[in-house]
Enzyme design. Structure first.
Site, short mmCIF file in Angstrom:
data_model
loop_
_atom_site.label_atom_id
_atom_site.label_comp_id
_atom_site.label_asym_id
_atom_site.label_seq_id
_atom_site.Cartn_x
_atom_site.Cartn_y
_atom_site.Cartn_z
N ASP A 11 9.49 -8.23 -39.42
CA ASP A 11 9.40 -7.85 -37.99
C ASP A 11 8.27 -8.75 -37.46
OD1 ASP A 11 8.98 -5.96 -35.77
OD2 ASP A 11 10.36 -4.64 -36.84
N HIS A 32 12.07 -8.98 -33.00
CA HIS A 32 11.40 -8.77 -33.74
C HIS A 32 11.26 -10.23 -35.03
CE1 HIS A 32 10.55 -4.68 -32.48
NE2 HIS A 32 11.80 -4.67 -32.08
N GLU A 41 15.73 -4.10 -28.96
CA GLU A 41 14.61 -4.48 -28.34
C GLU A 41 14.56 -6.09 -28.09
OE1 GLU A 41 11.46 -0.96 -28.85
OE2 GLU A 41 11.35 -2.66 -30.42
#
Length: 764
Positions: free
Chosen positions: A200, A270, A333
């Protein structure tokens, strides 16, 4: 009249535990197992499992399960049953029968008779689960020596194939032994999938020898705030990664316990830790730091062929290390700002004939999904992969509620339910003052138990695409292994029952009964499961004549609450709570706990009854003014030892002390801390409220009758800025009477640091 011995044992146990309605609790006492088996038929008599009992297992697979069972019995009961190849009376027989008429490889039957017990399965997974059920039955009383198990026949099989937990080790790293301890508990609750979030923005945790900088650079970050500095002010890196040998060890350990490990390499977003290591993978060519922040970041992988090749090479190693059918590629995201602003990316988009960046992400994910498919693997992605059209064979993990699962199943994709906030175990599980850090609101044990993995909107034909469900352990605020364990269990035990037991068989009250022996097993294993569901809340309020009225309760209403006032911990013989206690305010220590029979259900909670405790509120007990992005965070200043926990709304740090009794109050004492504002909020940053400093260094302002009321106290922050540690601010308070809401806000002129309240005390 002939009474079956098994039922007699059940009724005796229930009387011992103080159960009022024996008939309703028969099965939970007969079969104190989590998850509850699919069918249970009571038998006659009971089996005495003792030091002379043999475990009979033929074949290496059965013998391996037998050795595991013998070892667990040895640690739990104090004797190790001998393994044998021949049966007879007083034996536990483990039978692998590939032709057994069972529902699947995880199914089993368990027959318990006075002369012995038999576990039968068609595959080693079912045999293991049958042995786990027998072990739970043999340890239900928490005692040493001989175990007496009521006769019964269990026929059992899971409701869902995917019964999982996701562990995030990118935000906070967990050692190999810590991961194994979590796998142990998963296996003992028949959870079969560990989704391992390995990369991440805040860290890359998997060794890829071809690309050493992924771990050399991407495996370390400098934490924000005081935690990122040594005492002399030099940087204090936070590092960690798994060697390939360690990963093979964990995967093999899990496989022996029938837990599949599904790795996740999150992309195209990420990606900041990877781009920090190899800037050419990014859109801008610049090297960001490995992020010390939480939230939504904007760094994306670029879409060049070189980056695709790089990621395919990484996946080659991932597939070599992880035999799982599934590989998780993230997809969540993905803020498209960098792609939108990059001429090179836009040229690529047009050359591919794509409409927009969502379709570009779908193309990107599809390229890597096809690579996995060509190697016999199956891609999993978060539900955002639906936006541009998912790869044809992709499994969708629905986290933004359940709508993604509904849409994917209707389109013919397999789905796993992992919705926020329902199954996000980074949410706190109670509003007690000693709750672990995490997100609010509360996701308690009962709400997890009530979760239904199959959305009612799906038809019967669409429901077959629901593989199961998993809970997600995001670890931004779970810095220690103890906190990870507390966040996971007992809520994971509730999820285990949701995903294993047939829906009509689930019963909340029965589950609570069966949690009492399970808590004893966790304690024996030195596993730090939370006791939030049973912990006693002590709520005092001033009463006439210098006394206090104290209400005791717990979250579930389960168990008998008992208390003491002499500083000793309560026992099963201590007075039982029957209503509000009227106690003198005389520096006495009130201690309380909940019991089921003679078993304590939680650690005792205590409160010293004095003038301060009656009028003090910690930040958890204050109300957030707006309740935007409210987090329970820890003070990062202490390098060792305990840290204070403070609750604050990241968007607008503002607290209300509701209906404060101001009669006789003349002074205000507020303990405050300063936390790093390490949040990447993307477009939500416009919601962050800052208040102009009314004096040098800023101040804590206190208003009466709401946040628009008049200022009744101003506490300068300048003295507190001199230290990273908590500081106490004091101010006089003009005489007022009656009850009023007090509003507390920091007028500091900036969002960083995030000033937070630890405690407010109203003093004479």
């Amino acid at each position: 009249m002939k009474v079956r011995m098994g039922m007699a044992l059940v009724l005796a146990a229930m009387a011992f535990a103080g159960i009022a309605n024996a008939a309703e609790q028969t099965e939970s006492r007969l079969t104190p197992v989590i998850p509850l088996p699919a069918t249970v038929v009571p038998g006659e008599g009971a089996f005495r499992f003792d030091a002379r009992t043999r475990i009979v297992a033929r074949g290496e697979e059965a013998a391996r399960v037998g050795r595991d069972l013998a070892d667990r019995i040895g640690r739990s009961r104090g004797f190790v049953p001998a393994l044998a190849r021949r049966g007879g009376d007083n034996a536990v027989t483990l039978v692998l029968d590939p032709r057994a008429p069972l529902a699947g490889d995880e199914a089993y039957t368990l027959e318990i008779m006075p002369r012995g017990a038999e576990v039968r399965a068609r595959a080693s997974a079912g045999l293991f689960y049958g042995a786990v059920t027998l072990w739970q039955l043999a340890t239900a009383d928490g005692a040493q020596g001989t175990a007496t198990i009521a006769a019964q026949r269990i026929e059992d099989a899971p409701r869902f194939a995917w019964r999982g937990l996701m562990l995030d080790v990118a935000r906070h790293f967990r050692s190999v032994d810590e991961v194994k301890a979590l796998i142990d508990q998963m296996a003992l609750h028949k959870l079969n999938t560990l989704h391992w979030h390995l990369a991440d923005d805040q860290g890359w945790r998997i060794e890829i020898p071809r690309y050493p900088r992924l771990t050399e650079v991407g495996g370390c970050r400098i934490p924000a705030g005081a935690a990122g500095r040594n005492a002399d002010g030099t940087p204090r890196p936070y590092c960690g990664f798994y060697t390939q040998a360690q990963i093979r060890d964990v995967v093999a350990y899990a496989a022996q316990r029938h837990v599949a490990v599904v790795p996740e390499i999150d992309l195209p977003a990420h990606a900041q830790a990877a781009i920090a290591a190899y800037p050419q993978l990014g859109v801008t060519g610049q090297a960001p730091p490995v992020s010390p922040d939480w939230g939504v970041h904007t760094w994306l992988f670029n879409v060049d062929d070189g980056t695709i090749s790089f990621l395919q090479n990484v996946l080659d190693d991932v597939m070599t290390l992880f035999p799982s059918r599934y590989i998780h590629l993230g997809g969540d995201e993905s803020v498209k700002d960098q792609w939108e602003q990059s001429p090179a990316v836009q040229a690529r988009l047009r050359a591919l004939g794509l409409k927009d960046e969502k379709q570009l992400q779908s193309w990107f994910m599809g390229r890597l999904g096809q690579y996995l498919q060509a190697h016999g693997r199956h891609m999993v992605g978060w539900d955002e992969i639906l936006e541009g059209g998912p790869p044809a064979d992709a499994t969708v993990m629905s986290w933004r509620g359940t709508q993604g699962a509904i849409e994917a199943a209707r389109a013919g994709h397999d789905v796993v339910l992992a919705p926020a906030p329902d199954l996000y175990f980074d949410h706190v599980q109670s509003d007690l003052g000693d709750e672990t850090p995490g997100r609010l609101g509360v996701i308690d044990l009962k709400s997890v138990y009530a979760f239904e993995p199959v959305p009612r909107e799906l038809t019967a034909a669409q429901q077959v695409h629901v593989l199961g469900a998993q809970a997600n352990l995001w670890t931004e605020h779970l810095r220690t292994n103890e906190r990870v364990q507390r966040a996971a269990f007992p809520r994971a035990a509730a999820l285990a029952e949701v995903t294993w037991t047939p829906a009509p068989r689930r019963d909340w009250n029965s589950f609570l009964q069966r949690l009492a022996p399970m808590r004893a097993r966790w304690l024996a294993a030195d596993f730090h499961a939370a006791d939030s569901a049973f912990a006693v809340r002590i709520a005092p309020a001033p009463a006439p004549s210098g006394s206090a009225s104290v209400i005791l309760s717990n979250q579930t209403g389960f168990g008998t609450i008992r208390y003491t006032t002499d500083g000793t911990p309560p026992t099963p013989q201590s007075p039982a709570y029957a209503g509000p206690l009227q106690l003198p305010v005389a520096e006495q220590l009130l201690t309380a706990n909940a019991f089921a029979g003679d078993r304590a259900l939680a650690a005792p909670r205590a409160l010293r009854l004095d003038t301060r405790s009656l009028r003090a509120r910690d930040s958890q007990s204050l109300r957030s003014c707006k309740g935007g992005l409210t987090l329970r965070m820890e003070d990062d200043a202490p390098r060792d030892g305990p840290r204070a926990l403070m609750t604050a709304d990241v968007f607008d740090p503002c607290w209300i002390y509701e209906q404060a009794d101001l009669d006789g109050v003349r002074r205000l004492s507020v303990r405050v801390g300063q936390l790093p504002f390490n949040f990447q909020l993307w477009r939500d940053v416009k919601q962050v409220v800052t208040r102009t400093a009314s004096q040098p260094g800023g101040a804590l302002e206190v208003r009466v009758d709401g946040c628009a009321g008049r200022v009744v106290a101003t506490l300068p922050l300048a003295p507190a800025r001199a230290s990273d540690a908590l500081s106490v601010l004091d101010a006089p308070l003009a005489a007022m009477t009656g009850r009023h809401d007090l509003c507390f806000v920091f007028a500091s002129g900036a969002a960083d640091p995030l000033w937070a309240i630890d405690e407010v005390a109203l003093l004479p």
